[in-house]
Design a protein around this motif. Structure first.
Motif, mmCIF file in Angstrom:
data_model
loop_
_atom_site.group_PDB
_atom_site.id
_atom_site.type_symbol
_atom_site.label_atom_id
_atom_site.label_comp_id
_atom_site.label_asym_id
_atom_site.label_seq_id
_atom_site.Cartn_x
_atom_site.Cartn_y
_atom_site.Cartn_z
ATOM 1 N N TYR A 1 -5.511 4.109 -2.758
ATOM 2 C CA TYR A 1 -5.507 3.273 -1.554
ATOM 3 C C TYR A 1 -6.742 2.369 -1.505
ATOM 4 O O TYR A 1 -7.829 2.857 -1.828
ATOM 5 C CB TYR A 1 -5.474 4.139 -0.289
ATOM 6 C CG TYR A 1 -5.561 3.302 0.955
ATOM 7 C CD1 TYR A 1 -4.407 2.779 1.531
ATOM 8 C CD2 TYR A 1 -6.800 2.962 1.505
ATOM 9 C CE1 TYR A 1 -4.492 1.958 2.639
ATOM 10 C CE2 TYR A 1 -6.876 2.141 2.613
ATOM 11 C CZ TYR A 1 -5.729 1.644 3.169
ATOM 12 O OH TYR A 1 -5.806 0.818 4.253
ATOM 13 N N PRO A 2 -6.661 1.111 -1.061
ATOM 14 C CA PRO A 2 -5.411 0.371 -0.850
ATOM 15 C C PRO A 2 -4.882 -0.057 -2.205
ATOM 16 O O PRO A 2 -5.645 -0.502 -3.059
ATOM 17 C CB PRO A 2 -5.846 -0.837 -0.018
ATOM 18 C CG PRO A 2 -7.280 -1.063 -0.394
ATOM 19 C CD PRO A 2 -7.851 0.280 -0.800
ATOM 20 N N ASP B 1 0.821 -1.217 0.000
ATOM 21 C CA ASP B 1 0.000 0.000 0.000
ATOM 22 C C ASP B 1 0.854 1.265 0.000
ATOM 23 O O ASP B 1 0.537 2.240 -0.683
ATOM 24 C CB ASP B 1 -0.941 0.004 1.213
ATOM 25 C CG ASP B 1 -1.994 -1.084 1.103
ATOM 26 O OD1 ASP B 1 -2.245 -1.555 -0.019
ATOM 27 O OD2 ASP B 1 -2.565 -1.469 2.139
#
Ligand code: KG4
Ligand code: ZN
Length: 338
Positions: A181-182, A171
């Motif tokens: 993200y992630p 990440d």
């Protein structure tokens, strides 16, 4: 104990996915619903308060879909299994309280499940469940560890990360590469277009069987600092591929070492990072019997929560009313159990 032909309702809300599943006592997945919360991407991480509120809004609907997808009603369910911890405490509280209330209203027994045990237990689901003893690598967003599984409920921790989890390394790397993200899955996808030998990243091995992933993201950060924007755009896929190969080398290197140390002849993997294409390829080449669950059973899901309840004596109605969710710390991972 759940009988093979009885049904369980699994509930998982330890982070930002709202999950419910119907699984039989012999490990058949009748439905497995995962409602992902998309709100967190723009904040660059999971916002605990937002996650809790979303679980509250979605849980009822997700459970209803899990039941209807399986073609059953709540009357046909014999046991409720729900994540008790570890995870975000607000998120856990929503799911665990919901599960307790649902079970109590139907006067059903409940199994409080440890999320990490559930990632291991995903390997016991049909088809092709793996039988102990085996070596298990769990690599998720919050945890990375190796254990010897000698029975469904007997396991020994033999190695763990001393800093970041492998998923965190993915990440953080993905964020530095601008992938959101992630970013583990996005980095995995981009890496397919790149040259994995283009850049050097450190491989760190600590202790006998422990992991360390904090150095690799710093190494990426330094490389990016010196890089002009046009060059970055040109080599982004090469960076992703080289970075991914280094993380996977560290994971697979530890698995190989653990196999030779323990004499175990079978390996299972789990946790979100077990969805990674390169890791899946590389463990398949180890030359031992390997169990890799389908991707949707590697990342957070409720079928694995129900799987963890197989072989466990449920807490009878209404004794579970006094149980609490726990955010961290698990007896299974206490240092004394090593
Ligand atoms: O097990 P999980 O769904 O949630 C936790 O319990 O943490 O794991 C999530 C982690 C995240 O760090 C995510 O980026 C990573 O698993 N992940 C991947 C891939 N899919 C998910 N990492 C690498 N490659 C993937 N394909
Ligand atoms: Zn997880």
């Amino acid at each position: 104990m759940i009988e093979p032909d009885q049904l369980m309702l699994g509930i998982e809300t330890s982070c930002d996915d709202t999950c419910a599943a119907i699984v039989s006592g012999d490990g058949r997945v009748l439905s497995n619903i995962i409602a992902s919360q998309m709100d967190h991407d723009r904040f660059g991480g999971v916002v605990p308060e937002v996650a809790s509120r979303r679980h509250l809004e979605m849980l009822d609907g997700v459970v209803a879909i899990a039941l209807s997808d399986a073609g059953v009603t709540l009357d046909e369910v014999s046991v409720v299994a729900a994540t008790q911890g570890p995870g975000l405490i607000g998120a856990l509280l929503v799911g665990f309280s919901y599960a307790k209330a649902l079970a109590a209203a139907a006067e059903l027994p409940l199994v409080p499940v440890n999320h990490l045990r559930a990632h291991v237990a995903a390997n016991f689901l049909q088809p092709d469940p793996i039988e102990p003893p085996f070596l298990c690598l769990i690599a998720s967003g919050g945890h990375t560890f190796l254990e010897r599984v000698s029975d469904h409920d007997t396991h020994q921790l033999i190695g763990e990360t001393t800093d970041d989890a492998a998923g965190e390394a993915f990440d953080k790397g993905a964020r530095l590469l601008g992938l959101g993200y992630p970013g583990g899955a996005a980095l995995d996808a981009l890496a397919r277009e790149g040259d994995d030998r283009a850049f050097d990243f450190p491989r760190t091995f600590v202790g006998e069987l422990d992991f360390s992933f904090s150095g690799i993201k710093t190494s990426l950060l330094y490389k990016l600092r010196e890089m002009p924007t046009d060059e970055f755009e040109r080599v982004k896929a090469d960076l992703a591929a080289s970075y991914q190969r280094a993380v996977v080398d560290m994971l697979v290197g530890r698995v190989e070492h653990a196999l030779s140390r323990t004499g175990l002849e079978r390996v299972a993997i789990g946790g979100g990072v077990a969805a990674n294409s390169l890791l899946r390829e590389r463990v398949a080449e180890l030359g031992v019997h390997v169990k890799v669950p389908p991707r949707e059973l590697c990342t957070d899901n409720a079928a694995m929560i129900a799987a963890a309840a197989i072989g466990i004596a449920p807490t009878p109605y209404p004794k579970y009313a006094a149980l609490d969710a726990f955010p961290s710390g698990t007896p299974a991972l206490a240092a004394g159990e090593r």
